[in-house]
Design a protein around this motif. Sequence first.
Motif, mmCIF file in Angstrom:
data_model
loop_
_atom_site.group_PDB
_atom_site.id
_atom_site.type_symbol
_atom_site.label_atom_id
_atom_site.label_comp_id
_atom_site.label_asym_id
_atom_site.label_seq_id
_atom_site.Cartn_x
_atom_site.Cartn_y
_atom_site.Cartn_z
ATOM 1 N N TYR A 80 -0.979 10.845 24.716
ATOM 2 C CA TYR A 80 0.066 11.809 25.020
ATOM 3 C C TYR A 80 0.990 11.907 23.818
ATOM 4 C CZ TYR A 80 2.956 7.724 26.119
ATOM 5 O OH TYR A 80 3.629 6.531 26.059
ATOM 6 N N VAL A 81 1.765 12.976 23.771
ATOM 7 C CA VAL A 81 2.629 13.245 22.628
ATOM 8 C C VAL A 81 4.075 13.286 23.099
ATOM 9 C CG1 VAL A 81 3.165 14.910 20.811
ATOM 10 C CG2 VAL A 81 0.808 14.534 21.486
ATOM 11 N N THR A 82 4.954 12.628 22.354
ATOM 12 C CA THR A 82 6.383 12.688 22.644
ATOM 13 C C THR A 82 7.066 13.552 21.583
ATOM 14 O OG1 THR A 82 6.739 10.671 21.387
ATOM 15 C CG2 THR A 82 6.455 10.425 23.753
ATOM 16 N N PRO A 83 8.061 14.355 21.971
ATOM 17 C CA PRO A 83 8.722 15.210 20.996
ATOM 18 C C PRO A 83 9.615 14.402 20.050
ATOM 19 C CG PRO A 83 9.735 15.462 23.138
ATOM 20 C CD PRO A 83 8.539 14.583 23.328
ATOM 21 N N PRO A 84 9.772 14.861 18.805
ATOM 22 C CA PRO A 84 10.561 14.100 17.828
ATOM 23 C C PRO A 84 12.040 14.009 18.180
ATOM 24 C CG PRO A 84 9.634 16.071 16.816
ATOM 25 C CD PRO A 84 9.138 16.020 18.203
ATOM 26 N N ASN A 85 12.578 14.943 18.989
ATOM 27 C CA ASN A 85 14.002 14.882 19.306
ATOM 28 C C ASN A 85 14.351 13.688 20.192
ATOM 29 O OD1 ASN A 85 12.635 16.045 21.438
ATOM 30 N ND2 ASN A 85 14.383 17.228 22.108
ATOM 31 N N LEU A 86 13.362 12.986 20.744
ATOM 32 C CA LEU A 86 13.642 11.775 21.510
ATOM 33 C C LEU A 86 14.125 10.639 20.624
ATOM 34 C CD1 LEU A 86 10.628 11.576 23.981
ATOM 35 C CD2 LEU A 86 12.968 12.217 24.491
ATOM 36 N N TYR A 87 13.825 10.695 19.339
ATOM 37 C CA TYR A 87 14.134 9.608 18.438
ATOM 38 C C TYR A 87 15.388 9.847 17.609
ATOM 39 C CZ TYR A 87 9.401 8.570 19.796
ATOM 40 O OH TYR A 87 8.281 8.318 20.538
ATOM 41 N N ILE A 88 16.080 10.959 17.832
ATOM 42 C CA ILE A 88 17.320 11.267 17.122
ATOM 43 C C ILE A 88 18.438 11.315 18.159
ATOM 44 C CG2 ILE A 88 18.537 12.949 15.709
ATOM 45 C CD1 ILE A 88 15.850 13.794 14.568
ATOM 46 N N ASN A 89 19.380 10.372 18.088
ATOM 47 C CA ASN A 89 20.438 10.298 19.092
ATOM 48 C C ASN A 89 21.347 11.517 19.064
ATOM 49 O OD1 ASN A 89 19.463 7.840 19.879
ATOM 50 N ND2 ASN A 89 20.830 6.677 18.549
ATOM 51 N N MET A 99 12.697 8.521 9.588
ATOM 52 C CA MET A 99 11.929 8.935 10.743
ATOM 53 C C MET A 99 10.465 8.530 10.640
ATOM 54 S SD MET A 99 13.284 12.665 11.991
ATOM 55 C CE MET A 99 11.838 12.879 12.971
ATOM 56 N N ASP A 100 10.089 7.814 9.612
ATOM 57 C CA ASP A 100 8.691 7.442 9.455
ATOM 58 C C ASP A 100 8.313 6.187 10.243
ATOM 59 O OD1 ASP A 100 8.244 9.569 7.777
ATOM 60 O OD2 ASP A 100 8.843 8.443 6.010
ATOM 61 N N SER A 101 9.265 5.547 10.899
ATOM 62 C CA SER A 101 8.984 4.297 11.587
ATOM 63 C C SER A 101 8.440 4.487 12.999
ATOM 64 C CB SER A 101 10.239 3.436 11.638
ATOM 65 O OG SER A 101 11.238 4.104 12.386
ATOM 66 N N PHE A 102 8.274 5.713 13.439
ATOM 67 C CA PHE A 102 7.759 5.957 14.782
ATOM 68 C C PHE A 102 6.572 6.901 14.704
ATOM 69 C CE2 PHE A 102 10.541 9.503 14.038
ATOM 70 C CZ PHE A 102 9.865 10.553 14.598
ATOM 71 N N THR A 103 5.850 6.990 15.780
ATOM 72 C CA THR A 103 4.747 7.934 15.877
ATOM 73 C C THR A 103 4.931 8.747 17.146
ATOM 74 O OG1 THR A 103 2.370 8.178 16.080
ATOM 75 C CG2 THR A 103 3.289 6.165 16.928
ATOM 76 N N VAL A 104 4.675 10.030 17.079
ATOM 77 C CA VAL A 104 4.846 10.877 18.255
ATOM 78 C C VAL A 104 3.608 10.859 19.135
ATOM 79 C CG1 VAL A 104 6.568 12.372 17.214
ATOM 80 C CG2 VAL A 104 4.172 12.954 16.990
ATOM 81 N N ARG A 105 2.471 10.461 18.611
ATOM 82 C CA ARG A 105 1.248 10.384 19.406
ATOM 83 C C ARG A 105 1.067 8.950 19.902
ATOM 84 N NH1 ARG A 105 -2.777 13.798 20.276
ATOM 85 N NH2 ARG A 105 -2.047 15.165 18.649
ATOM 86 N N LYS A 106 1.077 8.799 21.202
ATOM 87 C CA LYS A 106 0.939 7.486 21.825
ATOM 88 C C LYS A 106 -0.409 7.420 22.550
ATOM 89 C CE LYS A 106 5.546 6.666 21.532
ATOM 90 N NZ LYS A 106 5.962 7.055 20.247
ATOM 91 N N HIS A 107 -0.873 6.224 22.810
ATOM 92 C CA HIS A 107 -2.104 6.078 23.573
ATOM 93 C C HIS A 107 -2.001 4.838 24.470
ATOM 94 C CE1 HIS A 107 -2.846 3.539 20.064
ATOM 95 N NE2 HIS A 107 -3.612 2.829 20.853
ATOM 96 N N TYR A 108 -2.778 4.843 25.522
ATOM 97 C CA TYR A 108 -2.830 3.714 26.426
ATOM 98 C C TYR A 108 -4.232 3.591 27.003
ATOM 99 C CZ TYR A 108 -2.344 7.080 30.272
ATOM 100 O OH TYR A 108 -2.530 8.118 31.144
ATOM 101 N N TYR A 109 -4.508 2.443 27.582
ATOM 102 C CA TYR A 109 -5.825 2.141 28.121
ATOM 103 C C TYR A 109 -5.716 2.048 29.648
ATOM 104 C CZ TYR A 109 -6.445 0.935 23.269
ATOM 105 O OH TYR A 109 -6.472 0.987 21.906
ATOM 106 N N PRO A 110 -6.168 3.057 30.380
ATOM 107 C CA PRO A 110 -6.042 3.025 31.834
ATOM 108 C C PRO A 110 -7.050 2.075 32.465
ATOM 109 C CG PRO A 110 -7.230 4.981 31.186
ATOM 110 C CD PRO A 110 -6.792 4.303 29.910
ATOM 111 N N TYR A 111 -6.777 1.746 33.700
ATOM 112 C CA TYR A 111 -7.703 0.898 34.457
ATOM 113 C C TYR A 111 -8.989 1.683 34.716
ATOM 114 C CZ TYR A 111 -9.883 -1.508 38.334
ATOM 115 O OH TYR A 111 -10.782 -2.141 39.138
ATOM 116 N N VAL A 112 -10.106 1.048 34.517
ATOM 117 C CA VAL A 112 -11.404 1.670 34.766
ATOM 118 C C VAL A 112 -12.080 0.906 35.893
ATOM 119 C CG1 VAL A 112 -13.654 2.212 33.803
ATOM 120 C CG2 VAL A 112 -11.616 2.394 32.372
ATOM 121 N N SER A 113 -12.298 1.587 36.994
ATOM 122 C CA SER A 113 -12.935 0.965 38.152
ATOM 123 C C SER A 113 -14.449 0.969 37.974
ATOM 124 C CB SER A 113 -12.571 1.738 39.417
ATOM 125 O OG SER A 113 -13.345 1.287 40.506
#
Length: 73
Positions: A28-37, A1-15
């Motif tokens: 944003y944070v994704t829960p760990p149960n998304l990575y276990i089938n 389970m060490d190959s993923f990260t639950v904290r994601k980030h992105y760069y939004p458009y800045v006007s």
Amino acid sequence: MDSFTVRKHYYPYVSPFDPCRPMQVKQYVTPPNLYINYQPPNLPQFTPREALRAGTLWKAFYDPYVSPYKQRE
């Protein structure tokens, strides 16, 4: 389970016309149960006391909240 990260980030458009100072990076944070089938047998478990504090019996599903605004030490 060490190959993923639950904290994601992105760069939004800045006007250039935004009235407020924009956030350059959003997180944003994704829960760990998304990575276990499916729940495999014999997953490591917390003790009953630790499970009450963690909110889950299985260590693979534990996801502590860490504030993105707290100063890193």
